[in-house]
Each structure stands twice: as structure tokens, then as C-alpha cells.
Scaffold this active site. Structure first.
Site, short mmCIF file in Angstrom:
data_model
loop_
_atom_site.label_atom_id
_atom_site.label_comp_id
_atom_site.label_asym_id
_atom_site.label_seq_id
_atom_site.Cartn_x
_atom_site.Cartn_y
_atom_site.Cartn_z
N ASP A 90 1.07 -1.03 0.36
CA ASP A 90 -0.15 0.22 -0.29
C ASP A 90 0.98 1.41 -0.46
O ASP A 90 2.42 0.99 -0.12
CB ASP A 90 -0.51 0.11 1.08
CG ASP A 90 0.15 -0.31 2.37
OD1 ASP A 90 1.17 0.56 2.56
OD2 ASP A 90 -0.69 -0.57 4.13
N ASP A 144 -3.23 7.77 -1.21
CA ASP A 144 -4.63 8.41 -1.61
C ASP A 144 -4.66 9.05 -0.20
O ASP A 144 -3.99 9.33 1.10
CB ASP A 144 -5.74 7.52 -2.39
CG ASP A 144 -5.26 6.43 -0.85
OD1 ASP A 144 -4.79 6.02 -0.36
OD2 ASP A 144 -7.01 6.06 -0.88
N ASP A 294 -7.66 -7.95 0.66
CA ASP A 294 -7.18 -8.50 1.58
C ASP A 294 -7.81 -7.92 2.73
O ASP A 294 -8.61 -6.87 3.11
CB ASP A 294 -6.06 -7.27 1.92
CG ASP A 294 -6.08 -5.61 2.02
OD1 ASP A 294 -6.94 -4.71 1.29
OD2 ASP A 294 -5.76 -5.72 3.09
N CYS A 332 -11.95 -30.17 6.97
CA CYS A 332 -10.70 -29.82 6.78
C CYS A 332 -9.04 -29.60 6.30
O CYS A 332 -8.84 -30.50 7.73
CB CYS A 332 -10.77 -28.07 7.84
SG CYS A 332 -9.38 -26.58 7.49
N CYS A 334 -6.13 -28.22 6.39
CA CYS A 334 -5.67 -27.67 7.06
C CYS A 334 -4.52 -28.32 8.74
O CYS A 334 -5.24 -29.60 8.18
CB CYS A 334 -6.00 -26.01 7.30
SG CYS A 334 -6.28 -26.31 9.42
N CYS A 337 -6.13 -28.48 11.37
CA CYS A 337 -7.48 -29.72 11.74
C CYS A 337 -6.67 -30.97 10.73
O CYS A 337 -7.54 -32.26 12.19
CB CYS A 337 -8.27 -28.73 11.03
SG CYS A 337 -8.44 -27.55 11.26
N HIS A 363 -5.37 -21.93 10.54
CA HIS A 363 -6.33 -22.37 9.95
C HIS A 363 -7.56 -21.71 9.36
O HIS A 363 -7.84 -21.72 7.69
CB HIS A 363 -7.67 -22.78 11.19
CG HIS A 363 -8.33 -23.70 10.81
ND1 HIS A 363 -9.40 -24.33 10.20
CD2 HIS A 363 -9.99 -22.40 11.42
CE1 HIS A 363 -10.38 -24.21 9.68
NE2 HIS A 363 -10.59 -23.28 10.63
#
Ligand SMILES: [Zn+2]
Length: 406
Positions: A90, A144, A294, A332, A334, A337, A363
Site C-alpha cells: 500500500d 490517497d 486483503d 478441513c 489444514c 485440523c 487454519h
């Protein structure tokens, strides 16, 4: 640079592919936030294992600590943090307006004192571009002014006009920097593949391919959002971000801000809604034609013991989970998990063991990244609307979670 691969029939959802100096990004995409050159509690190797396609770096934080000279010494942020995938930075503006003290905004730029030790500093559109080329990000953002919520119409109107003038200065400044690099390297006729390889070896060559996104402001005012979108698109950028959303306004206002801008955005450029959001908000934004997101929610909530599931968030500190042998989320894939129970993770969090927060972070990031993967597949199969409705009907949003984004 950006290729539109599929569009949903029943909404504005798009499936696309964005090429950057450090690799290709499939959209819709979620970008984990690496505030201080690190996605909190997660290593770049783990990010790769999670299949994160791009990470976000906060210019303001890196400027304050360790300072741009340190990162320059390493040849850019990729090398400093050892992440070889795409990075979006940014401009630093948002944090200057939300964190720094004693801001003085003028046409030239913003004077401020950093929030860590109060050192005075100044940032202008030109300096914002210089910093981002030094960081060597794949996608840079214009400087900005992000107006607060609520904000008066006449202030927001003047701010939109200045943000447009700043955007023009950013574009011209980056163009001059690219021309300088072009002159110093003078290898004019190279292929994209050669450039991609050399981007990893030589940060200077990546700057030639650095993309610049314009930012649309206009607070909660329909006329200003439209005017800002038109003016920023007229200047011509590689992508378009909608800024000043998720700053504390009600969700309807946020959706309306995006709906006001969207018709002005060219179909062949990526669109990015900055700082969003909860899982259902991201799906709503995708349905409104947004490609990139994001948000600090998955990492920040993890650190207070909150995990995401398809039915909403759960707080693992809760006594209900003391004897729970199931994973954070059933089925899940991941690491957290696959290997650990809610009970064990609850124990780690209660005992303030770092591993507990790391497991929930892994996770939560997996949850966000996988949600985007499912969205991409659903768009390709022309089933996005069904997918979005199905998800929304099961997911129960909690207000307490939203407060954490601010
Ligand atoms: Zn999991």
C-alpha cells in the site's frame, strides 16, 4: 497482464488471472496481510504450503521500522523477508491517517509523526512511489487520502479532487522511475519469461514490470464515488482499488460504495476492495465484480482464540471445547485440523502457548484462501450464485468479529 477467464451468468462475479513480475495470481484472491514484513505468526514456507498467491506489505510500518534503507540494503522486500511470490504494497496513506500523529495535509503531501517514537516524516505522491519501487513490490498503490467515517460531503469532495491529483502525480513519478531503470539496463527486447526469472535475481528489472493501482475514494456519497471512479479510470491504471470502505460504516453503505463505482471500472482490469472483510462480505463483493481482497481478520482474530468455520466463528477459549476431540473445522485439510483437537488448541491458548495462536492462524488463513478457491471453481462451473447463497445461509456473522477489523 489481466485475463478474464470466466464470468458468472447471474451476478457480476469474475474469474481472472493477473500476471506480475513474481508470478501469476488467480482471482478472486485473498491476500494475507504482512503488516511488518511478516504475516503474523506464519513463515513464508507455511504461506507457500497454504497456497497463498500474494502477500501484502504495509509501507508505513516498514518505513517506520526497520526503515527503507535496511530493505534497500537487501535489494527489496522479497529478499529481506525471503518471499519469492508476488507482493502488493500500500502507499502508507491509510496508516498515516489512522495511526500517525500530528498530520498536516497539504497539496504537496502529508507531514506526520510516526506512532512508534514520534519522529517527524513527510510523504508525497512522489516519495510514496520512490518507497514502493525501493521495496520492489509487484503491485504498488497510489497515495490517497482515506477520509474517516462519518465525513461531511464538502470535505469528501475536496479530498476526492486532491486524491485524483495525487494519483496523476504517482503515475507520472513511477513512469519516470521506470524510464530511468530502462535506460540503465537497456535490454529492451526481452521476453516476459526472461524478465520473470531476472525479477527474482535482479530487483531492478522487476520495477519495470511493477503494476500501479489507482484508488477510488468518495466516502459514502454516491455522486462522489462515481466522480472519483470516472476520474481515476480516465487517468488509466493497471488495476483499480476501492478505498475508504470497511472504515466503520454500516455494511449497506459499504456495498453501496462498491455498487456506485463498479459500472465505471473497465472489465479488463483487476478490481480490489481494500481492507475487506468477513467471509460472507467477500462473497457479496465478488458477486458485485470485485477480484482482490486483503484483511487482517483471519490473523487478528486467531490471536484472540477465534477460529473460522462454515457456520461462523468459534472462540476456542470457550469452556464448551474443554473435552472436544474434533478439529476446529470438520474435514478441513489444514495442518491444525489434520493433527490437533479443539481441546488441545484451547489448552494452548489458555496457557498462552504461542503454538495455539499459530495453529489457529494457519487454519484461519487456510479457511480464507480455500473460500476463494471454492469461489473460483464455482464461477468456472457457473454455480457461483448457488455457492454464495449456500454459504450465506449457513454462516452466522458475529458483530464482535467485525469490531476487530478497525
Ligand atoms: Zn483447519
Amino acid at each position: 497482464m489481466f485475463e478474464l477467464l470466466a464470468r458468472d451468468k447471474y451476478s457480476k462475479a469474475r474469474r481472472g488471472r493477473l500476471r506480475t513480475a513474481h508470478g501469476v495470481i488467480d482471482t478472486p484472491v485473498f491476500m494475507p496481510v504482512g503488516t511488518q514484513g511478516s504475516v503474523k505468526a506464519v513463515s513464508p514456507r507455511e504461506l507457500r504450503e497454504l497456497e497463498a498467491q500474494i502477500v501484502l506489505g504495509n509501507t508505513y510500518h516498514l518505513l517506520v521500522r526497520p526503515g527503507i534503507d535496511v530493505i534497500k540494503h537487501f535489494g527489496g522486500l522479497h529478499r529481506f523477508m525471503n518471499w519469492d511470490g508476488p507482493i502488493l504494497t500500500d502507499s502508507g496513506g491509510y496508516q498515516i491517517f489512522s495511526l500517525a500523529k500530528l498530520r498536516k495535509i497539504s497539496e504537496e503531501g502529508v507531514e506526520f509523526q510516526n506512532h512508534v517514537d514520534g519522529t517527524p516524516a513527510f510523504i508525497s505522491p512522489e516519495i510514496a512511489m520512490e518507497i514502493q519501487t525501493t521495496l520492489g513490490s509487484d503491485i504498488a498503490m497510489v497515495l490517497d487520502e482515506c477520509t474517516p467515517y462519518p465525513c461531511k460531503h464538502d470535505y469528501a469532495a475536496r479530498s476526492v479532487e486532491m486524491t485524483t491529483r495525487w494519483a496523476k502525480r504517482c503515475k507520472e513519478a513511477l513512469q519516470r522511475r521506470k524510464e530511468n531503470v530502462q535506460r540503465s539496463t537497456s535490454n529492451a527486447q526481452r521476453s516476459i519469461e526472461e524478465d520473470q526469472q531476472s525479477a527474482i535475481r535482479n530487483p531492478q528489472s522487476a520495477i519495470k514490470r511493477q503494476l500501479l493501482f489507482g484508488i477510488i475514494q468518495g466516502a459514502t456519497f454516491d455522486d462522489l464515488r462515481k466522480a472519483s471512479a470516472q476520474a481515476i479510470v480516465d487517468l488509466g491504471f493497471d488495476g483499480y482499488a476501492i478505498g475508504g470502505v470497511s472504515v466503520g460504516e454500516p455494511q449497506e453503505e459499504m456495498m453501496r460504495a462498491v455498487e456506485s463505482c463498479e459500472p465505471f471500472l473497465p472489465a479488463d482490469k483487476p478490481r480490489y476492495a481494500m481492507g475487506l472483510g468477513t467471509p460472507p462480505q467477500m462473497l457479496e463483493m465478488i458477486a458485485r465484480g470485485i477480484d482482490m481482497f486483503d484483511c487482517v481478520l483471519p490473523t487478528r482474530l486467531a490471536r484472540n482464540g477465534t477460529g473460522f468455520t462454515p457456520t461462523g466463528t468459534i472462540n476456542l477459549k470457550n469452556a464448551d471445547f474443554a473435552l472436544d476431540k474434533s478439529p476446529i473445522e470438520e474435514n478441513c485439510a489444514c495442518y491444525a485440523c489434520s493433527e490437533f483437537s479443539r481441546s488441545y488448541i484451547r489448552h494452548l491458548v489458555k496457557a498462552e502457548e504461542i503454538l495455539g495462536l499459530r495453529l489457529i492462524t494457519l487454519h484461519n488463513l487456510h479457511f480464507y484462501l480455500d473460500l476463494m478457491k471454492q469461489a473460483r471453481t464455482a464461477i468456472e462451473r457457473e454455480e457461483f450464485d448457488e455457492f454464495r447463497r449456500g454459504f450465506a445461509s449457513k454462516y452466522k456473522a458475529r458483530d464482535a468479529d467485525l469490531a476487530v477489523t478497525q
